[in-house]
Design an enzyme around this catalytic site. Structure first.
Site, PDB file in Angstrom:
ATOM      1  N   GLU A   1      37.580  49.609  42.080  1.00 51.80           N
ATOM      2  CA  GLU A   1      37.790  49.802  40.635  1.00 51.80           C
ATOM      3  C   GLU A   1      37.733  51.270  40.217  1.00 51.80           C
ATOM      4  OE1 GLU A   1      35.088  47.003  38.808  1.00 51.80           O
ATOM      5  OE2 GLU A   1      35.924  45.361  39.982  1.00 51.80           O
TER       6      GLU A   1
ATOM      7  N   ASN B   1      40.379  48.653  46.324  1.00 55.34           N
ATOM      8  CA  ASN B   1      40.274  47.369  45.626  1.00 55.34           C
ATOM      9  C   ASN B   1      40.274  47.590  44.124  1.00 55.34           C
ATOM     10  OD1 ASN B   1      39.838  44.456  46.016  1.00 55.34           O
ATOM     11  ND2 ASN B   1      37.910  44.818  44.922  1.00 55.34           N
TER      12      ASN B   1
ATOM     13  N   GLU C   1      39.849  38.818  45.378  1.00 60.88           N
ATOM     14  CA  GLU C   1      38.642  38.231  44.763  1.00 60.88           C
ATOM     15  C   GLU C   1      39.007  37.064  43.819  1.00 60.88           C
ATOM     16  OE1 GLU C   1      36.096  40.994  42.752  1.00 60.88           O
ATOM     17  OE2 GLU C   1      36.206  42.514  44.302  1.00 60.88           O
TER      18      GLU C   1
ATOM     19  N   ASP D   1      39.389  34.093  41.429  1.00 67.73           N
ATOM     20  CA  ASP D   1      38.785  32.900  40.870  1.00 67.73           C
ATOM     21  C   ASP D   1      39.539  32.606  39.571  1.00 67.73           C
ATOM     22  OD1 ASP D   1      35.745  34.819  40.321  1.00 67.73           O
ATOM     23  OD2 ASP D   1      37.570  34.815  39.104  1.00 67.73           O
TER      24      ASP D   1
END
Ligand code: G3I
Length: 429
Positions: free
Chosen positions: A160, A201, A274, A276
């Site tokens: 990030e 990422n 990641e 979800d």
């Protein structure tokens, strides 16, 4: 082995198929082909008393990667901090997870070496000279990556670094070191383990937006400078409308595919890193079905794009998800419910992956035609997903992403002849 595999491929020349699927031990991992599947372990579920003994074996049945989500951050939350002081490290919890992964045949992705969060107060509360801070960061990366050299296959080196409006994230490292911290982190990680795959990422940059444009520019610049970056992770924390954590960034299958392609063309692997899919609570059959479509659609977007080589879920069971702690009124974001029961999302993802395995079987049939004889599955294939061929009483079966051939008259056990990944590459030609 080469001789046997040639013989076996010739033997496959007399095969055609009727689909027979084993359900005893079939999991998502059965069908892992070109796209690696991973699931995150946050740490608490293992180290809180009594630890969840079901999680890691369940991940091993449904993934070929464990994603260590918290315990390799600087200030790993909970009982232990990875970096208690400038001169000490505490690897006890991380070692347990690495050993558990290895004991369960799981490759490891580790998250994350450099991030603006989960930093210890001794680091952030003190003024450091640029040289002192560079040494602290370099020591951290060299020590942590060096300790797990050859054991951790993928590192999220920097996490990030980009704001959703397309500027560098104003985090501790940017303020103190400037944007070059990213390049330096990758170079030091590569020196510490030249074989590890090093990823940048990011969240909120999965679709086509200001944030993802900036992310693309950063990756292009790093590559142009010869920085050893091998992949990018698109976190993909989404809701039922594919809305990511990034303001105006929407990871619809179409937008995600376009973004994966433009990143992949730069020369990096792309992972959904990641995922979800949060839903309003209480979950309903309708919202669970919509969630199932989102998971299946985004997995398919990855599998159908050759630049996408990983699909990592930020957990496995709703019991341990971060979502409800962070998004009041939302939750049920993962594949299994609180009691490890299969949700529609799990069933949809399994069927999507089975469909690809079936395409592989059909490709084998068309390439090596044959005729069916007996439909009875033997005990030996209970842990496989297989097809049965009668003309020559043969089986082609898959387990753990590997393709096996078995002629009971010739071999006591199924013989590995290929992999789903290889099969899908051949199919794609
Ligand atoms: O272990 C302690 C526990 O002992 C204590 O009782 C509890 C309540 O205070 O806190 C527990 O630690 C928490 C830890 O999660 C484990 O649950 C920390 O306070 C909390 O800060 C930590 O949050 C993690 C967060 O990153 C910050 O590190 C989440 O688990 C983790 O899922 C989240 O993951 C991030 C990725 O790193 C980057 N991408 C987004 C993703 C979601 O935010």
């Amino acid at each position: 082995m080469k001789h046997i595999s040639t013989f076996l491929l010739i033997a496959l020349m007399t095969l055609s198929a009727q689909v027979r699927a084993s359900t005893n031990d079939e999991g998502l991992r059965t069908h892992v082909g070109r796209v690696d599947i991973g699931m995150q372990v946050g740490g608490d579920e293992i180290f809180w008393i009594p630890g969840d003994k079901q999680l890691i074996p369940s991940i091993a049945k449904n993934a070929n990667y464990m994603l260590i989500g918290n315990n390799l951050k600087w200030a790993a939350p909970g009982a232990r901090t990875l970096r208690p002081t400038k001169d000490t490290f505490d690897f006890a919890d991380a070692d347990v997870l690495v050993e558990s992964a290895q004991a369960n045949g799981l490759k490891i992705r580790a998250h994350t070496l450099v991030w603006g969060q989960a930093l210890p107060s001794w680091l952030t509360d003190q003024e450091w000279s640029r040289e002192e801070l560079l040494k602290i960061l370099r020591d951290h990366i060299k020590t942590v990556v060096g300790r797990y050299r050859g054991k951790i296959a993928i590192w999220d080196v920097v996490n990030e670094a980009v704001e959703w409006n397309g500027v560098y994230q104003e985090n501790f490292w940017l303020r103190k070191l400037g944007p070059d911290y990213i390049e330096m982190a990758f170079r030091w990680a590569h020196e510490a383990d030249p074989d590890a795959l090093l990823f940048l990422n990011e969240d909120g940059t999965e679709g086509l937006s200001q944030g993802s444009d900036k992310f693309l520019e950063i990756v292009r610049t790093l590559l142009s400078k010869g920085v050893p970056i091998h992949g990018v992770g698109l976190e993909t924390h989404v809701d039922l409308s594919y809305q990511t954590l990034g303001g105006n960034d929407v990871a619809s299958p179409q937008a995600l595919n376009a973004n994966i392609t433009r990143l992949g063309k730069l020369g990096v692997r792309v992972h959904i890193s990641e995922i979800d899919v949060r839903i309003p609570l209480p979950a309903t059959s309708e919202s669970l079905q919509r969630q199932a479509h989102v998971y299946a659609d985004l997995y398919k977007a990855c599998e159908d794009n050759s630049y996408c080589t990983g699909f990592f879920v930020w957990g496995l069971t709703d019991k341990w998800s971060w979502i409800s702690r962070t998004f009041p009124g939302q939750g049920a974001a993962l594949l299994l419910d609180e009691n490890y029961g299969a949700k529609p999302a799990y069933v949809a993802l399994l069927q999507t992956m089975r469909n690809s395995t079936d395409k592989c079987f059909s490709w084998l049939e068309n390439t090596y035609p044959a005729v069916l004889r007996k439909p009875q599955p033997p005990e030996i294939l209970q842990d496989y997903y297989y097809r049965y061929y009668s003309e020559s009483n043969n089986f082609v079966a898959v387990r753990d992403g590997k393709v096996f051939y078995w002629d009971p008259a010739a071999f006591p056990l199924p013989v590995e002849i290929s992999s789903l990944s290889r099969c899908m590459d051949l199919m794609a030609r």
